[in-house]
Structures are given as structure tokens and as C-alpha cells.
Design a protein around this motif. Sequence first.
Motif, PDB file in Angstrom:
ATOM      1  N   GLU A  23     -51.304   7.569   8.012  1.00 16.59           N
ATOM      2  CA  GLU A  23     -52.222   7.448   6.833  1.00 16.59           C
ATOM      3  C   GLU A  23     -53.664   7.673   7.208  1.00 16.59           C
ATOM      4  O   GLU A  23     -54.431   8.089   6.250  1.00 16.59           O
ATOM      5  CB  GLU A  23     -52.074   5.959   6.214  1.00 16.59           C
ATOM      6  CG  GLU A  23     -50.838   5.762   5.252  1.00 16.59           C
ATOM      7  CD  GLU A  23     -50.832   4.456   4.742  1.00 16.59           C
ATOM      8  OE1 GLU A  23     -51.675   3.417   5.183  1.00 16.59           O
ATOM      9  OE2 GLU A  23     -49.785   3.983   4.044  1.00 16.59           O
ATOM     10  N   ASP A  24     -53.879   7.544   8.555  1.00 15.29           N
ATOM     11  CA  ASP A  24     -55.478   7.595   9.050  1.00 15.29           C
ATOM     12  C   ASP A  24     -55.795   9.210   8.947  1.00 15.29           C
ATOM     13  O   ASP A  24     -56.855   9.536   8.867  1.00 15.29           O
ATOM     14  CB  ASP A  24     -55.617   7.174  10.338  1.00 15.29           C
ATOM     15  CG  ASP A  24     -55.563   5.343  10.157  1.00 15.29           C
ATOM     16  OD1 ASP A  24     -55.840   4.923   8.978  1.00 15.29           O
ATOM     17  OD2 ASP A  24     -55.448   4.765  11.357  1.00 15.29           O
ATOM     18  N   SER A  25     -54.633  10.063   9.118  1.00 13.85           N
ATOM     19  CA  SER A  25     -54.999  11.485   9.441  1.00 13.85           C
ATOM     20  C   SER A  25     -54.412  12.482   8.271  1.00 13.85           C
ATOM     21  O   SER A  25     -55.025  13.377   8.241  1.00 13.85           O
ATOM     22  CB  SER A  25     -54.277  11.825  10.793  1.00 13.85           C
ATOM     23  OG  SER A  25     -52.771  11.511  10.541  1.00 13.85           O
ATOM     24  N   SER A  26     -53.676  12.001   7.498  1.00 12.40           N
ATOM     25  CA  SER A  26     -53.041  12.843   6.466  1.00 12.40           C
ATOM     26  C   SER A  26     -54.182  12.551   5.132  1.00 12.40           C
ATOM     27  O   SER A  26     -54.844  11.603   5.027  1.00 12.40           O
ATOM     28  CB  SER A  26     -51.985  12.368   5.853  1.00 12.40           C
ATOM     29  OG  SER A  26     -51.712  11.149   5.475  1.00 12.40           O
ATOM     30  N   GLY A  27     -54.097  13.492   4.106  1.00 13.26           N
ATOM     31  CA  GLY A  27     -54.907  13.363   3.126  1.00 13.26           C
ATOM     32  C   GLY A  27     -55.983  14.324   2.814  1.00 13.26           C
ATOM     33  O   GLY A  27     -56.134  14.810   4.130  1.00 13.26           O
ATOM     34  N   GLY A  28     -56.768  13.996   2.038  1.00 10.24           N
ATOM     35  CA  GLY A  28     -58.155  14.735   2.124  1.00 10.24           C
ATOM     36  C   GLY A  28     -58.890  14.576   0.824  1.00 10.24           C
ATOM     37  O   GLY A  28     -58.722  13.959  -0.066  1.00 10.24           O
ATOM     38  N   GLY A  29     -60.176  15.373   0.926  1.00 21.56           N
ATOM     39  CA  GLY A  29     -60.897  15.283  -0.410  1.00 21.56           C
ATOM     40  C   GLY A  29     -61.381  16.579  -1.132  1.00 21.56           C
ATOM     41  O   GLY A  29     -60.771  17.535  -0.577  1.00 21.56           O
ATOM     42  N   GLY A  30     -61.840  16.432  -2.360  1.00 20.82           N
ATOM     43  CA  GLY A  30     -62.186  17.821  -2.945  1.00 20.82           C
ATOM     44  C   GLY A  30     -62.654  17.499  -4.060  1.00 20.82           C
ATOM     45  O   GLY A  30     -63.456  16.566  -4.444  1.00 20.82           O
TER      46      GLY A  30
END
Length: 302
Positions: free
Chosen positions: A126-133
Motif C-alpha cells: 500500500e505504501d509503494s503502489s498507486g499514484g496521482g494524476g
Amino acid sequence: MTRDQTAQGPQGERNVTRRKVIVAGGAAVAAVSVGGTIAATANAAQQAAASGSASGEACYRLTSETTEGPYYIDADKLRQDITEDREGIPLTLRLKVIDSETCKPVRNAAVDIWHCDALGLYSGYEDSSGGGGTPLTGAPTDAPTGTPTDAPTGPPPGGGGGHQEPTDDERYLRGTWRTDKKGFVTFRTVFPGWYRGRCVHIHTKVHVGGTWTDAGYEGGTTCHTGQFFFDEESVLASAEVEPYSTSTTERTTLTEDTIYDQSGTAGGLLKLTYRKNAIGRGVLGTITMGVDPEATHEGTDL
């Protein structure tokens, strides 16, 4: 090619890694219904598949091998319902595994699936996956401008790269189950979301030659490492439903993805069934995977 031949390489005989799948709570989680419409559709699909087997099934090409990606965890939970507390559109995933040369079903294989949640997060990472945009309003249309100045951080946006060790103890949207005598296995989950650099997808592995025990699945080899993909129409429909509609992550389309090889079913493209304008009620995804049970494909060297 025999398994012994496959196991040989430039560096000598390959040691087969023992894998063990732990049964959550000592028992498999019971499958849950995703709605009358989808349940009925799944039943119809099963009957049609049985009919097709009786009348002779066309042989399939080998399903494309892909990278394992950085978020695989060996020792997932033995279960068919992998949803846990994740919100999202109910997804019934019905898979069939066959020998691509003989077209016979591969029975008692261990099939792993894992994927991100509706907002792009992977359990265990959870701390390293995902992203913004930017919020999703359709396919991306603007080319990036300017020159990047910062060194990239986190996993490669294409979903490749080496394995990363888990950063937390969460294990939602991960599970393993065995194929039946006709090569079928069914999972209950949620429609995946998207994250930076990748289209919507689900990871999978097929293991053969191991032993099912009270503790789970041990030994054997991995004969297939692949990914399942979702067509653009279904992804755009899902983006109108919460919590997908709250995502602020820029989306990569199916044609822009660096992993999907654009070959349709052979490349892992799912056949999706859902009620038009009511995708939130549930989706049925089906595919037949053609594998070579004698091969070894760990997906770590692609």
C-alpha cells in the motif's frame, strides 16, 4: 520437451522452488453471490462450456507469457472469494486451463490471481503502489510537455521490474484455487482499478505437478505467468461508478499498455458480460488459457 529438459539451463540444473499456500483460518472462504444476473450468466457459461467439451473444443494457441511484476507474493491464501473488505464492482472470474497442444483440461492445477483495488492499491504494498494524476474523463489525449527533472521513484510504471518485498501485512485481492476435472476455476473479486503507467489488468500464475495438502499447495512448477486485460468500453463504464469515479490517477489505455501484446484472447483479453448501463450490478469475466504443462514460466526474466 520434458520437465527435466526445461529445468536445465546455462547455469546447470534449476532448483524448483517449493511454494506453500496457506489456508486462511484453516478453511477456504465460501464463495458469495454477486447478484442473480451474474450468477445465472455464470451458470449458463458453465453449461455452454460443458456442451462444447462434449462436441469437441477447438485448440487454443499458447496464452501469452508476461512479467510477474513487482507485487507477487508467494504464499497467498487458498480461497475463491478474495474480496475481503474492498469496495468495487463485483467481478466473477471464470477461468479454464487447457493443454494448448492436446486441448485437454489441466486438472488440479493451482491458479493464483492478484490485482489492485478500485483505487490502484495492491495489498502488501500500500505504501509503494498507486499514484496521482488527473480525474478520468476518457482516453488520455494530451501528450506530455516539458522535460522531467526528478528521478523516478517507486515501481516501474509499466508494471515490470524485479520483485519487491511486501511493505505491509494486508492480503486482500489475492488468492489461489484448484482447477476442477474440466479445467475450470472460479474466483469472486472486484473489478480492478488503474494506476500510473498500466491499463486495467489482473495477474495470474498456473502451477502444476505439486501436491494439495491440508495446509495448501506444495512443490510443482509454474507453467504459466500471465495477465488478464479489460476492454476500454468496460473500463470507461466502471469509471462512472464509485469508488472508481473518485480516482485522480491518470489512466493508460489498453492500446497504450506496454505489457498487453494486442493479440486479443491469446494475449489475455477477457470476455466480459454485464448489463449495459448497469455495470455496477456485477461483471462476469471468462477466458480459456492455453498452457504448456511441461514448460516453466516464472515471469521474472521478461
